[in-house]
Design an enzyme around this catalytic site. Structure first.
Site, PDB file in Angstrom:
ATOM      1  CG  ASP A   1      21.688  54.366  29.263  1.00 20.81           C
ATOM      2  OD1 ASP A   1      20.647  53.710  28.974  1.00 20.81           O
ATOM      3  OD2 ASP A   1      21.270  55.072  30.047  1.00 20.81           O
TER       4      ASP A   1
ATOM      5  N   GLY B   1      27.573  56.547  27.014  1.00 21.25           N
ATOM      6  CA  GLY B   1      28.205  55.319  27.324  1.00 21.25           C
ATOM      7  C   GLY B   1      27.595  54.163  26.863  1.00 21.25           C
TER       8      GLY B   1
ATOM      9  CB  ILE C   1      27.739  45.487  25.970  1.00 21.66           C
ATOM     10  CG1 ILE C   1      26.900  44.194  26.797  1.00 21.66           C
ATOM     11  CG2 ILE C   1      26.930  46.682  25.939  1.00 21.66           C
ATOM     12  CD1 ILE C   1      27.277  44.304  28.258  1.00 21.66           C
TER      13      ILE C   1
HETATM   14  N1  AR6 Z   1      30.109  47.840  25.215  1.00 22.42           N
HETATM   15  C1  AR6 Z   1      30.805  47.673  26.383  1.00 22.42           C
HETATM   16  N2  AR6 Z   1      31.153  48.516  27.184  1.00 22.42           N
HETATM   17  C2  AR6 Z   1      31.154  49.863  26.932  1.00 22.42           C
HETATM   18  C3  AR6 Z   1      30.274  50.354  25.772  1.00 22.42           C
HETATM   19  C4  AR6 Z   1      29.929  49.240  25.064  1.00 22.42           C
HETATM   20  N3  AR6 Z   1      29.251  49.883  23.754  1.00 22.42           N
HETATM   21  N4  AR6 Z   1      30.475  51.591  25.748  1.00 22.42           N
HETATM   22  C5  AR6 Z   1      31.107  52.159  26.951  1.00 22.42           C
HETATM   23  N5  AR6 Z   1      31.742  51.029  27.671  1.00 22.42           N
HETATM   24  P1  AR6 Z   1      29.415  53.902  31.111  1.00 22.42           P
HETATM   25  P2  AR6 Z   1      28.658  54.154  33.852  1.00 22.42           P
HETATM   26  C6  AR6 Z   1      32.344  50.922  28.934  1.00 22.42           C
HETATM   27  O1  AR6 Z   1      30.005  55.326  31.180  1.00 22.42           O
HETATM   28  O2  AR6 Z   1      29.952  54.522  34.486  1.00 22.42           O
HETATM   29  C7  AR6 Z   1      25.502  57.084  31.089  1.00 22.42           C
HETATM   30  O3  AR6 Z   1      25.224  58.540  30.673  1.00 22.42           O
HETATM   31  C8  AR6 Z   1      32.854  51.989  29.556  1.00 22.42           C
HETATM   32  O4  AR6 Z   1      34.447  52.360  28.615  1.00 22.42           O
HETATM   33  O5  AR6 Z   1      28.565  53.441  30.246  1.00 22.42           O
HETATM   34  O6  AR6 Z   1      27.969  53.176  34.939  1.00 22.42           O
HETATM   35  C9  AR6 Z   1      24.310  56.632  31.768  1.00 22.42           C
HETATM   36  O7  AR6 Z   1      23.145  57.288  31.409  1.00 22.42           O
HETATM   37  C10 AR6 Z   1      33.165  51.748  31.069  1.00 22.42           C
HETATM   38  O8  AR6 Z   1      34.288  50.892  31.162  1.00 22.42           O
HETATM   39  O9  AR6 Z   1      28.449  53.607  32.410  1.00 22.42           O
HETATM   40  C11 AR6 Z   1      24.607  57.107  33.033  1.00 22.42           C
HETATM   41  O10 AR6 Z   1      24.108  58.291  33.295  1.00 22.42           O
HETATM   42  C12 AR6 Z   1      31.979  51.214  31.209  1.00 22.42           C
HETATM   43  O11 AR6 Z   1      31.419  50.766  30.028  1.00 22.42           O
HETATM   44  C13 AR6 Z   1      26.016  56.894  33.456  1.00 22.42           C
HETATM   45  O12 AR6 Z   1      26.604  56.792  31.940  1.00 22.42           O
HETATM   46  C14 AR6 Z   1      30.871  51.775  31.975  1.00 22.42           C
HETATM   47  O13 AR6 Z   1      30.898  52.986  31.447  1.00 22.42           O
HETATM   48  C15 AR6 Z   1      26.392  55.458  33.882  1.00 22.42           C
HETATM   49  O14 AR6 Z   1      27.867  55.599  34.026  1.00 22.42           O
END
Ligand code: AR6
Length: 170
Positions: free
Chosen positions: A34, A32, A11
């Site tokens: 963030d 992730g 993203i």
């Molecule tokens: N681009 C697109 N998708 C991604 C990327 C990227 N660069 N990196 C990971 N994903 P998550 P949540 C996917 O964990 O579950 C953080 O610590 C990943 O594979 O990013 O909402 C925040 O500060 C998954 O399918 O978000 C919060 O504390 C999706 O994005 C917590 O994590 C969401 O994974 C939020 O957790």
């Protein structure tokens, strides 16, 4: 008509007006999506998040809400931060409603800024533990129901599994 598209990718690399961050209430970063957004976007994003905390969200951004900052060095113009529900922390149907609200509110904020193209990750489907296919169904349903006035809403799925889940329920 808003085009709804699915891509597999990162993203932080999307050339869209607004990218949505799967943040937490603190708005102060995490892992992730963030972590990647703050790492690549640079310190301007965190500085604006801190100002927002101080001015409007002393107790943090509530789950299901969204707020925008600069996108710093990312190709996008804005980052819209939203806080998805932790899968196990809420009961159905409240948690599904909160997840749908993330998409609705993010779109409302993005449209309010004048964005024409918005990219979403699969909010809550990583560290917050949401099963992918269910997260995909809620995400696609919420965007369709919101019927935003945009050129494109792009779902950016990080891996093949997430992409396949969105393809299946589309
Ligand atoms: N681009 C697109 N998708 C991604 C990327 C990227 N660069 N990196 C990971 N994903 P998550 P949540 C996917 O964990 O579950 C953080 O610590 C990943 O594979 O990013 O909402 C925040 O500060 C998954 O399918 O978000 C919060 O504390 C999706 O994005 C917590 O994590 C969401 O994974 C939020 O957790």
């Amino acid at each position: 008509m808003t085009q709804i598209t699915l891509v597999q990718g990162d993203i932080t690399e999307q050339r869209v007006d607004a990218v949505v961050n799967a943040a937490n209430s603190s708005l102060l970063g995490g892992g992730g999506v963030d972590g990647a957004i703050h790492r690549k976007g640079g310190p301007e994003i965190l500085a604006e998040c801190r100002r927002l905390r101080a001015s409007h969200y002393g107790k943090g951004l509530p789950t299901g809400r969204a707020v925008a900052t600069t996108a710093g060095r990312l190709p996008a113009r804005w980052v819209v931060h939203t806080v998805g529900p932790v899968y196990r922390a809420e009961d159905y149907p409240q948690r599904a409603e909160l997840l749908a609200s993330c998409y609705r509110e993010s779109l409302r904020v993005a449209v309010g800024l004048g964005a024409r193209t918005v990219a979403f990750p699969a909010v809550s489907a990583g560290i917050f533990g949401w099963p992918l296919e269910d997260a995909a169904r809620i995400a696609l349903g919420a965007v369709a129901a919101a019927g935003p006035d945009l050129d494109e809403v792009r779902f950016v799925l990080f891996d093949a599994e997430a992409y396949a889940a969105f393809e299946r329920v589309r």
